[in-house]
Design an enzyme around this catalytic site. Structure first.
Site, PDB file in Angstrom:
ATOM      1  N   ASP A 101      32.656  37.303  25.740  1.00  0.00           N
ATOM      2  CA  ASP A 101      32.088  37.966  26.906  1.00  0.00           C
ATOM      3  C   ASP A 101      30.852  38.750  26.450  1.00  0.00           C
ATOM      4  O   ASP A 101      29.997  38.186  25.776  1.00  0.00           O
ATOM      5  CB  ASP A 101      33.157  38.843  27.583  1.00  0.00           C
ATOM      6  CG  ASP A 101      32.675  39.518  28.854  1.00  0.00           C
ATOM      7  OD1 ASP A 101      32.617  38.845  29.893  1.00  0.00           O
ATOM      8  OD2 ASP A 101      32.360  40.728  28.809  1.00  0.00           O
ATOM      9  N   HIS A 304      38.532  32.878  31.723  1.00  0.00           N
ATOM     10  CA  HIS A 304      37.545  33.696  31.022  1.00  0.00           C
ATOM     11  C   HIS A 304      38.068  34.347  29.750  1.00  0.00           C
ATOM     12  O   HIS A 304      37.307  34.578  28.814  1.00  0.00           O
ATOM     13  CB  HIS A 304      37.043  34.786  31.964  1.00  0.00           C
ATOM     14  CG  HIS A 304      36.016  35.677  31.353  1.00  0.00           C
ATOM     15  ND1 HIS A 304      34.798  35.199  30.889  1.00  0.00           N
ATOM     16  CD2 HIS A 304      36.013  37.015  31.083  1.00  0.00           C
ATOM     17  CE1 HIS A 304      34.093  36.197  30.397  1.00  0.00           C
ATOM     18  NE2 HIS A 304      34.805  37.310  30.486  1.00  0.00           N
TER      19      HIS A 304
END
Length: 325
Positions: A101, A304
Site C-alpha cells: 500500500d 488489497h
C-alpha cells in the site's frame, strides 16, 4: 521461531518502534494505511525461519512511532529518510526493502533514490508510477455526486473525525470491504466509481460491516489494530495523503528516472488499487521504468491486504526472490 522482539530506535530525528525477528541479511518491511508493523506478522516469522533478519517498523505517524504534528513532515523524502536512518540505527549497510500500500511508494523511491542502501525492492499492491506531468490531485476523479477518496482525505480533520468516531468499527469496515472476501458494489450507483466517496457521506458510507470476519482476520487481530489507532489516531497516516502534491514538487529532479535494482511486484486480482483509473496500463508497462523487474505476480481472489490475505503465498514469493538475488 517464537515472537518478534520490540524496541524503539532514533532515526531521522524521530523515534521509530520496530518489531524484528531472525538473523541474516536484512529485509525491511514497510506497511501502509491504515495498518501497523503487525500487518507483517506472518512474514516476520517466515523470513526468520528462512535465514533472514526481518524488521517491520511502525511507520512515521503510526502505532508507537512518533507522529509529528505538522503535515509537511510526512513527505516522501521524510519517509524515505526514515528508512535510511533506520538502516543506520540497526547497524546495517544495506537491505532489501518491501512495501505494501503506501509502504510500496516508499520502497520504490528508497530503491530509486538510494540504490546503494536498498539493493532490491518488493512492492505489494501499488506499482511504481513514474512522476506525472501535473500534480496528482489535479487529475483525480471527481463528479457532481462523489470524489476520489484521496481528495476526501486532503482537508485536515474531516477524515479523522469520521474514522475516530468508532475506531474498531472503522477498521472492521475498511479491512473487510477492501478484501477479496467482500462482494463488489453495483456499478449502477451514481457514486460507484472505484474508491469514490459520496458528497453526501464519508469514506465509510459504502463500506460493509461483516457479520463474521474473513478467515485471515481474527477478533484478536482487530483488537490489536484498534489499540494501535486508539493510541496514535489516524492523522499521521492521513498526512501522507496530504503530501501527494508536495511530493510531486519535491521529486521534479527524478522525472523519468528508472528503478534500477532487482524488483518484484505482487497484487491481488481483486485489489481495488489495480482497478484505479489507468492502473492496468501502469502494471502492464512496469518493466519500462523498472528494467530489472523479475516478475509480476497476480494472486487470484486476493483483495488489497495482500500479505495478510495470502500469507503463505506472499512469504514464499518473497523468500524465492531473496534467494535469487
Amino acid at each position: 521461531m517464537g515472537d518478534p522482539s520490540h524496541r524503539t530506535v532514533e532515526a531521522n530525528g524521530i523515534r521509530i518502534h520496530v518489531a524484528e525477528q531472525g538473523m541474516g541479511p536484512l529485509v525491511l518491511l514497510c506497511h501502509g494505511f491504515p495498518e501497523s508493523w503487525y500487518s507483517w506478522r506472518h512474514q516476520l516469522a517466515a523470513l526468520a525461519e528462512a535465514g533472514f533478519r526481518a524488521v517491520a517498523p511502525d511507520m512515521r505517524g503510526y502505532g508507537h512511532s512518533d507522529s509529528p504534528s505538522e503535515a509537511e513532515r510526512y513527505s516522501l523524502l521524510h519517509l524515505v529518510g526514515d528508512m535510511v536512518g533506520l538502516l543506520d540505527a540497526l547497524g546495517e549497510g544495506s537491505a532489501v526493502i518491501v512495501g505494501h500500500d503506501w509502504g510500496a511508494p516508499i520502497a520504490w523511491h528508497a530503491a530509486l533514490l538510494r540504490p546503494d542502501r536498498f539493493r532490491a525492492v518488493i512492492a505489494l499492491s501499488v506499482p511504481y508510477r513514474p512522476r506525472s506531468s501535473v500534480p496528482p490531485t489535479s487529475h483525480m476523479p471527481r463528479t457532481n455526486d462523489a470524489s476520489f477518496y484521496q481528495l476526501y482525505f486532503q482537508t485536515p480533520g474531516v477524515a479523522e473525525a469520521e474514522l475516530e468516531r468508532d475506531v474498531r468499527l472503522s477498521l472492521r469496515k475498511i479491512l473487510y470491504s477492501a478484501s477479496g472476501d467482500a462482494p463488489r458494489r453495483s456499478s449502477s450507483a451514481p457514486d460507484a466509481g472505484v474508491a469514490m466517496v459520496p458528497n453526501s457521506g464519508g469514506f465509510l458510507t459504502q463500506m460493509r460491516n461483516p457479520e463474521v470476519l474473513p478467515h485471515w482476520l481474527t477478533e484478536t487481530d482487530l483488537d490489536f489494530y484498534t489499540e494501535q489507532f486508539a493510541h496514535s489516531g489516524f492523522r499521521g497516516g492521513l498526512n501522507w495523503y496530504r503530501n501527494m502534491d508536495r511530493n510531486w514538487e519535491l521529486t521534479a529532479a527524478f522525472a523519468g528516472a528508472s528503478v534500477s535494482v532487482p524488483a518484484l511486484y505482487m497484487a491481488g486480482d481483486r485489489d481495488v488499487v489495480v482497478s484505479f483509473p489507468g492502473m492496468g496500463q501502469v502494471i502492464s508497462s512496469l518493466s519500462r521504468f523498472v528494467p530489472n523487474l523479475r516478475a509480476t505476480l497476480m494472486l487470484p481472489g486476493c483483495g488489497h491486504w495482500t500479505q495478510q490475505e495470502r500469507p503463505s503465498e506472499v512469504s514464499a514469493a518473497i523468500i524465492e526472490f531473496l534467494r535469487g538475488l
